[in-house]
Design a protein around this motif. Sequence first.
Motif, PDB file in Angstrom:
ATOM      1  N   UNK A 104     -55.213 -65.512  52.729  1.00 30.35           N
ATOM      2  CA  UNK A 104     -56.554 -65.885  53.181  1.00 30.35           C
ATOM      3  C   UNK A 104     -57.488 -64.700  52.961  1.00 30.35           C
ATOM      4  N   UNK A 105     -58.785 -64.941  53.111  1.00 28.14           N
ATOM      5  CA  UNK A 105     -59.761 -63.879  52.917  1.00 28.14           C
ATOM      6  C   UNK A 105     -59.506 -62.684  53.825  1.00 28.14           C
ATOM      7  N   UNK A 106     -59.246 -62.964  55.082  1.00 25.82           N
ATOM      8  CA  UNK A 106     -58.995 -61.883  56.036  1.00 25.82           C
ATOM      9  C   UNK A 106     -57.759 -61.081  55.661  1.00 25.82           C
ATOM     10  N   UNK A 107     -56.725 -61.800  55.203  1.00 24.04           N
ATOM     11  CA  UNK A 107     -55.489 -61.114  54.801  1.00 24.04           C
ATOM     12  C   UNK A 107     -55.726 -60.260  53.561  1.00 24.04           C
ATOM     13  N   UNK A 134     -67.328 -54.881  54.347  1.00 23.19           N
ATOM     14  CA  UNK A 134     -65.948 -55.351  54.183  1.00 23.19           C
ATOM     15  C   UNK A 134     -65.716 -56.745  54.766  1.00 23.19           C
ATOM     16  N   UNK A 135     -66.534 -57.137  55.726  1.00 22.62           N
ATOM     17  CA  UNK A 135     -66.281 -58.434  56.353  1.00 22.62           C
ATOM     18  C   UNK A 135     -67.334 -59.461  55.969  1.00 22.62           C
ATOM     19  N   UNK A 136     -68.169 -59.096  54.993  1.00 24.05           N
ATOM     20  CA  UNK A 136     -69.308 -59.937  54.642  1.00 24.05           C
ATOM     21  C   UNK A 136     -68.926 -61.294  54.083  1.00 24.05           C
ATOM     22  N   UNK A 137     -67.740 -61.367  53.444  1.00 20.08           N
ATOM     23  CA  UNK A 137     -67.372 -62.627  52.810  1.00 20.08           C
ATOM     24  C   UNK A 137     -66.499 -63.493  53.722  1.00 20.08           C
ATOM     25  N   UNK A 138     -66.317 -63.072  54.965  1.00 22.17           N
ATOM     26  CA  UNK A 138     -65.411 -63.807  55.856  1.00 22.17           C
ATOM     27  C   UNK A 138     -66.210 -64.646  56.850  1.00 22.17           C
ATOM     28  N   UNK A 139     -65.554 -65.670  57.421  1.00 19.70           N
ATOM     29  CA  UNK A 139     -66.303 -66.466  58.388  1.00 19.70           C
ATOM     30  C   UNK A 139     -66.346 -65.760  59.745  1.00 19.70           C
ATOM     31  N   UNK A 199     -58.465 -58.841  52.724  1.00 21.38           N
ATOM     32  CA  UNK A 199     -59.219 -57.654  53.065  1.00 21.38           C
ATOM     33  C   UNK A 199     -58.331 -56.640  53.781  1.00 21.38           C
ATOM     34  N   UNK A 200     -57.379 -57.123  54.593  1.00 21.49           N
ATOM     35  CA  UNK A 200     -56.460 -56.183  55.238  1.00 21.49           C
ATOM     36  C   UNK A 200     -55.558 -55.530  54.197  1.00 21.49           C
ATOM     37  N   UNK A 201     -55.177 -56.311  53.181  1.00 21.93           N
ATOM     38  CA  UNK A 201     -54.392 -55.729  52.086  1.00 21.93           C
ATOM     39  C   UNK A 201     -55.201 -54.641  51.379  1.00 21.93           C
ATOM     40  N   UNK A 202     -56.481 -54.937  51.150  1.00 23.71           N
ATOM     41  CA  UNK A 202     -57.337 -53.966  50.468  1.00 23.71           C
ATOM     42  C   UNK A 202     -57.466 -52.688  51.296  1.00 23.71           C
ATOM     43  N   UNK A 203     -57.509 -52.846  52.614  1.00 24.43           N
ATOM     44  CA  UNK A 203     -57.573 -51.677  53.494  1.00 24.43           C
ATOM     45  C   UNK A 203     -56.286 -50.865  53.399  1.00 24.43           C
ATOM     46  N   UNK A 204     -55.159 -51.565  53.427  1.00 22.01           N
ATOM     47  CA  UNK A 204     -53.874 -50.866  53.311  1.00 22.01           C
ATOM     48  C   UNK A 204     -53.813 -50.125  51.986  1.00 22.01           C
ATOM     49  N   UNK A 205     -54.326 -50.769  50.923  1.00 21.27           N
ATOM     50  CA  UNK A 205     -54.307 -50.161  49.609  1.00 21.27           C
ATOM     51  C   UNK A 205     -55.138 -48.878  49.594  1.00 21.27           C
ATOM     52  N   UNK A 206     -56.299 -48.936  50.263  1.00 24.06           N
ATOM     53  CA  UNK A 206     -57.175 -47.765  50.294  1.00 24.06           C
ATOM     54  C   UNK A 206     -56.565 -46.658  51.140  1.00 24.06           C
ATOM     55  N   UNK A 207     -55.858 -47.044  52.215  1.00 18.73           N
ATOM     56  CA  UNK A 207     -55.298 -46.034  53.123  1.00 18.73           C
ATOM     57  C   UNK A 207     -54.037 -45.385  52.555  1.00 18.73           C
ATOM     58  N   UNK A 208     -53.383 -46.079  51.608  1.00 16.50           N
ATOM     59  CA  UNK A 208     -52.090 -45.606  51.113  1.00 16.50           C
ATOM     60  C   UNK A 208     -52.174 -44.203  50.529  1.00 16.50           C
ATOM     61  N   UNK A 209     -53.292 -43.886  49.912  1.00 17.11           N
ATOM     62  CA  UNK A 209     -53.386 -42.579  49.261  1.00 17.11           C
ATOM     63  C   UNK A 209     -53.852 -41.505  50.239  1.00 17.11           C
ATOM     64  N   UNK A 227     -63.242 -49.811  50.041  1.00 20.03           N
ATOM     65  CA  UNK A 227     -62.937 -51.223  50.265  1.00 20.03           C
ATOM     66  C   UNK A 227     -64.179 -52.035  49.923  1.00 20.03           C
ATOM     67  N   UNK A 228     -63.972 -53.070  49.083  1.00 23.42           N
ATOM     68  CA  UNK A 228     -65.092 -53.844  48.550  1.00 23.42           C
ATOM     69  C   UNK A 228     -65.300 -55.136  49.334  1.00 23.42           C
ATOM     70  N   UNK A 229     -66.533 -55.621  49.283  1.00 26.44           N
ATOM     71  CA  UNK A 229     -66.847 -56.855  50.011  1.00 26.44           C
ATOM     72  C   UNK A 229     -65.966 -58.022  49.557  1.00 26.44           C
ATOM     73  N   UNK A 230     -65.767 -58.109  48.240  1.00 24.95           N
ATOM     74  CA  UNK A 230     -64.980 -59.234  47.731  1.00 24.95           C
ATOM     75  C   UNK A 230     -63.559 -58.815  47.423  1.00 24.95           C
ATOM     76  N   UNK A 231     -63.078 -57.858  48.182  1.00 26.19           N
ATOM     77  CA  UNK A 231     -61.672 -57.418  48.197  1.00 26.19           C
ATOM     78  C   UNK A 231     -61.229 -56.658  46.955  1.00 26.19           C
ATOM     79  N   UNK A 232     -61.700 -57.058  45.765  1.00 20.68           N
ATOM     80  CA  UNK A 232     -61.249 -56.429  44.523  1.00 20.68           C
ATOM     81  C   UNK A 232     -59.733 -56.365  44.464  1.00 20.68           C
ATOM     82  N   UNK A 233     -59.097 -57.459  44.915  1.00 23.17           N
ATOM     83  CA  UNK A 233     -57.637 -57.504  44.858  1.00 23.17           C
ATOM     84  C   UNK A 233     -57.203 -57.537  43.401  1.00 23.17           C
ATOM     85  N   UNK A 234     -56.115 -56.832  43.086  1.00 29.10           N
ATOM     86  CA  UNK A 234     -55.549 -56.902  41.739  1.00 29.10           C
ATOM     87  C   UNK A 234     -54.788 -58.216  41.645  1.00 29.10           C
ATOM     88  N   UNK A 235     -55.419 -59.190  40.996  1.00 28.67           N
ATOM     89  CA  UNK A 235     -54.905 -60.563  41.036  1.00 28.67           C
ATOM     90  C   UNK A 235     -53.518 -60.699  40.434  1.00 28.67           C
TER      91      UNK A 235
END
Lengths: 297, 335, 270
Positions: free
Chosen positions: B133-136, B158-163, B138-148, B78-86
């Motif tokens: 949102x940023x928090x969401x 993981x929470x560095x970019x959040x308020x 990051x939770x998506x990124x966590x789910x993505x990492x856990x899926x496998x 899980x990356x600091x800036x989520x690395x979401x597949x846009x």
Amino acid sequence: MSPSLATDNGLSEVPPASPAGPPGCSRLRARPHRRARAGGTGPLGTGVVTIWLSLIVLLPLAAVTAKSFDDGAGRFWDVVTQRQAVNALIFTLVVSLLAAAINAVMGTLVAWVLVRDDFRGKSAVNALIDLPFALPTIVAGLTLIALYGKNSPVGIDVTYTRTAVLLALMFVTLPFVVRSVQPVLLELDREMEEASTSLGASPGQTFRRIVLPNLRPAILSGAALSFARAVGEFGSIVLISGNVPFKTEVSAVYIFKLQESSDNPISASAVSVVLLGVSLLVLIGIRVFERRGDQRA
Amino acid sequence: MITVENVDKHYGDFHALKGIDLEIASGSLTALLGPSGSGKSTLLRVIAGLEVPTSGRVVLDGRDVTNLAPQQRGIGFVFQHYAAFKHMTVRDNVAFGLKIRKKPKAEIKEKTDELLRVVGLDGYQQRYPSQLSGGQRQRMALARALAIEPAVLLLDEPFGALDAQVRAELRTWLRRLHDEVHVTTVLVTHDQEEALDVADTIAVMDAGEIAQSGKPRDLYDAPSSDFVMSFLGPVSRLGEGLVRPHDLEVLLEARDGAREAQVVRVVHLGFEVRVELLLADGNGTSADGVGASEPVVAQITRAEAAALELSAGDIVWVREQLGTRGADGPKAAAA
Amino acid sequence: MLEQSRPARLTLRVVALGYLALLLGIPVGVVLYRTFEHGIAPVWDAITTPAAISAFTLTLEVAAIAVPLNTVLGILTALVLVRGRFRGKAVLEAIVDLPFAISPIVVGLALVLVYGRIGWFGPWLADHGIQIIFSLPGIVIATVFVSLPFVAREVAPVLREIGDEQEQAAATLGASSWQTFTRITLPAIRWGVAYGIVLTVARCIGEFGAVSIVSGKISGETETLTLLVEKRFNNFDLAGAYAASALLAIIALATLLAMTRLNPRKDHQS
């Protein structure tokens, strides 16, 4: 066409890059102080620009359109459906599409190598990409003849063939895709690729599923600009193609011949209007496509 | 179980990791804590296979993976800036790893929906990352990492970019998630509070080396160096030693080992009261002059403060409380 | 850093560079070789004939009129498009892009139909003894048309990026619109303007299709450099054509150099 058109829309992929964005977007955002005041142009500036553009751009285009219907719609239809006209148009569209497609693939590849690879002389190669923008088209044609013409030092002579037209179009449209893909690739979040890799994707899968979809808008708009440019191209083709009717004659050359050979430019105007229509369709297509992309991003 | 053996990493002249040895127990939640540039992210990326170590070995569950590509290691990252597949919806993001593994469609859907429920994103399946949102994200990124179903979950700030507020929430949530899923987790952070809050083991890193590792409480109570001590919480310099503000005692008269000081400021922080003091003999300045202008800070309870009736300008005496176990405590008392 | 494998990287590099070499590098090299294979002297002779000098002068004259015109109005256009707020802005924006997509041949024809003998204004112009088509004004108008969008297109994104806060600040400090423009806006967009000018110059000097219709190609009068290249080629004066091309290529290379130096994107990163 300038590389900026391409790079400009490439940048719009990155959300924070365009605070004002295209006009459609700015309306959605509440911007209370957005008025023409500071740095002001005001209604006077708007008026001057409108008159300028009308005089230089719209007036001549209106004249062509009006002339093409001088003898009525029936005559217009007769002229544009003449065999030679249809042949030239079909060839123009097909060869332009082909050139755009080849440069979509090769341009993406070149952009990839320029961004992700490193080698001596890379900056020189990078500068060379813009050469077709800087070189006059007639010189571009002559340049291709030097290598691929009658006195070819390598024995390849493509003059007066359809390949020659394709080659010329590939030359003049080369920069579009490269210059639209390059900035997007530079800004592309490398972590996305790392995430994909960590999830088990092979390099090929990562490219197909992650990189390519993110480059697609830039590739398509670069290819569309290439196509638009290719459809109207004249200078680079006129020397190398021989302008053989029913074979290597493109619409622009056909119009030129009609205009030169007759004093009655209705035929030339009618074919021009068709060509104009194609250009407009492509431009509108690019704009609609960009709007849609902006809304999702 | 993750074993890192004698790992070195050079970037040209820069020595990012210097002979790292580290064992991370199965099912634990370990924090790599350190300032930026300490090598903590590099270490995490070496474990993930995103960086190749210059020398040394990485062993995951008894398997030497040092030369294995990231996709063959069975890790979740899980990356600091989520690395979401846009360009993909939330569902497609989470399903990505499963699709790569060519799992049956029904299984993918079931698993994806379940994970989105676990991370609290149920109903967001059709959205694009840009609509979260940023928090969401990051939770998506966590789910993505856990899926496998990774053997190891690696989180890079993981929470560095959040308020701050979202960060605290997600932190608690991650702790609970870990209790549920029990996957071996390594978290990189520069935030000591986060590390103390979440991790059951902390490895403090400094300049490419592991300064100390152990249970949070042991590190806090028995730091092996000034660096570890100052990185794990606020400290003041009193004489030659470092001391925690809540280990300081403020007295109204001279006692054994106490130093004279003037109150500069009294700050009420709810339950606790922070007292800023200037030492009469030069502010506790050490020989190297570090912290010359820093006042000594003592943290006392509200009741104590009320009893002392402190206000700015008062002259008091300050000393380390007896019975504290700070590393340099005895030294400070002796001075 | 995650890297592609070495063979894959080398393959991609070879394919990409090979494509560029076959399409761009080698042809340009051959042209330069062909031009100078008998030394500088014949080239010099070929570009100093009266026709060549006249063509070169005409080309520069046209650029000297078209470039400033398109620069000033291009900046104004960009300001109106970015800062302005009025109905029909999207239409105006689309019109600015039009010259990019229109065939130069169509442009030439259209101008003949406005200003030519049989054009809309033809009779009126003839009555007043003004000749536009087959003379300098026609060439200038055609050149202005094809090079119209460059400055506006380069300046607009820069204007967008800098926003209007600085301009507002200047206004609150008492600067007039003109002062704000010259002291705040213009310095901020100067690289964008410069880049736009370079592109405009290149296009002005290199325009062929539109000019070949409106100029009448009268040697020594309305023949630009690009038209001279074509004429010499068609007259089987290959060496002469190459020499004139070399002159144009040198201008192109200078343009290229200026473009790499001025690329506004690099400027932003610093």
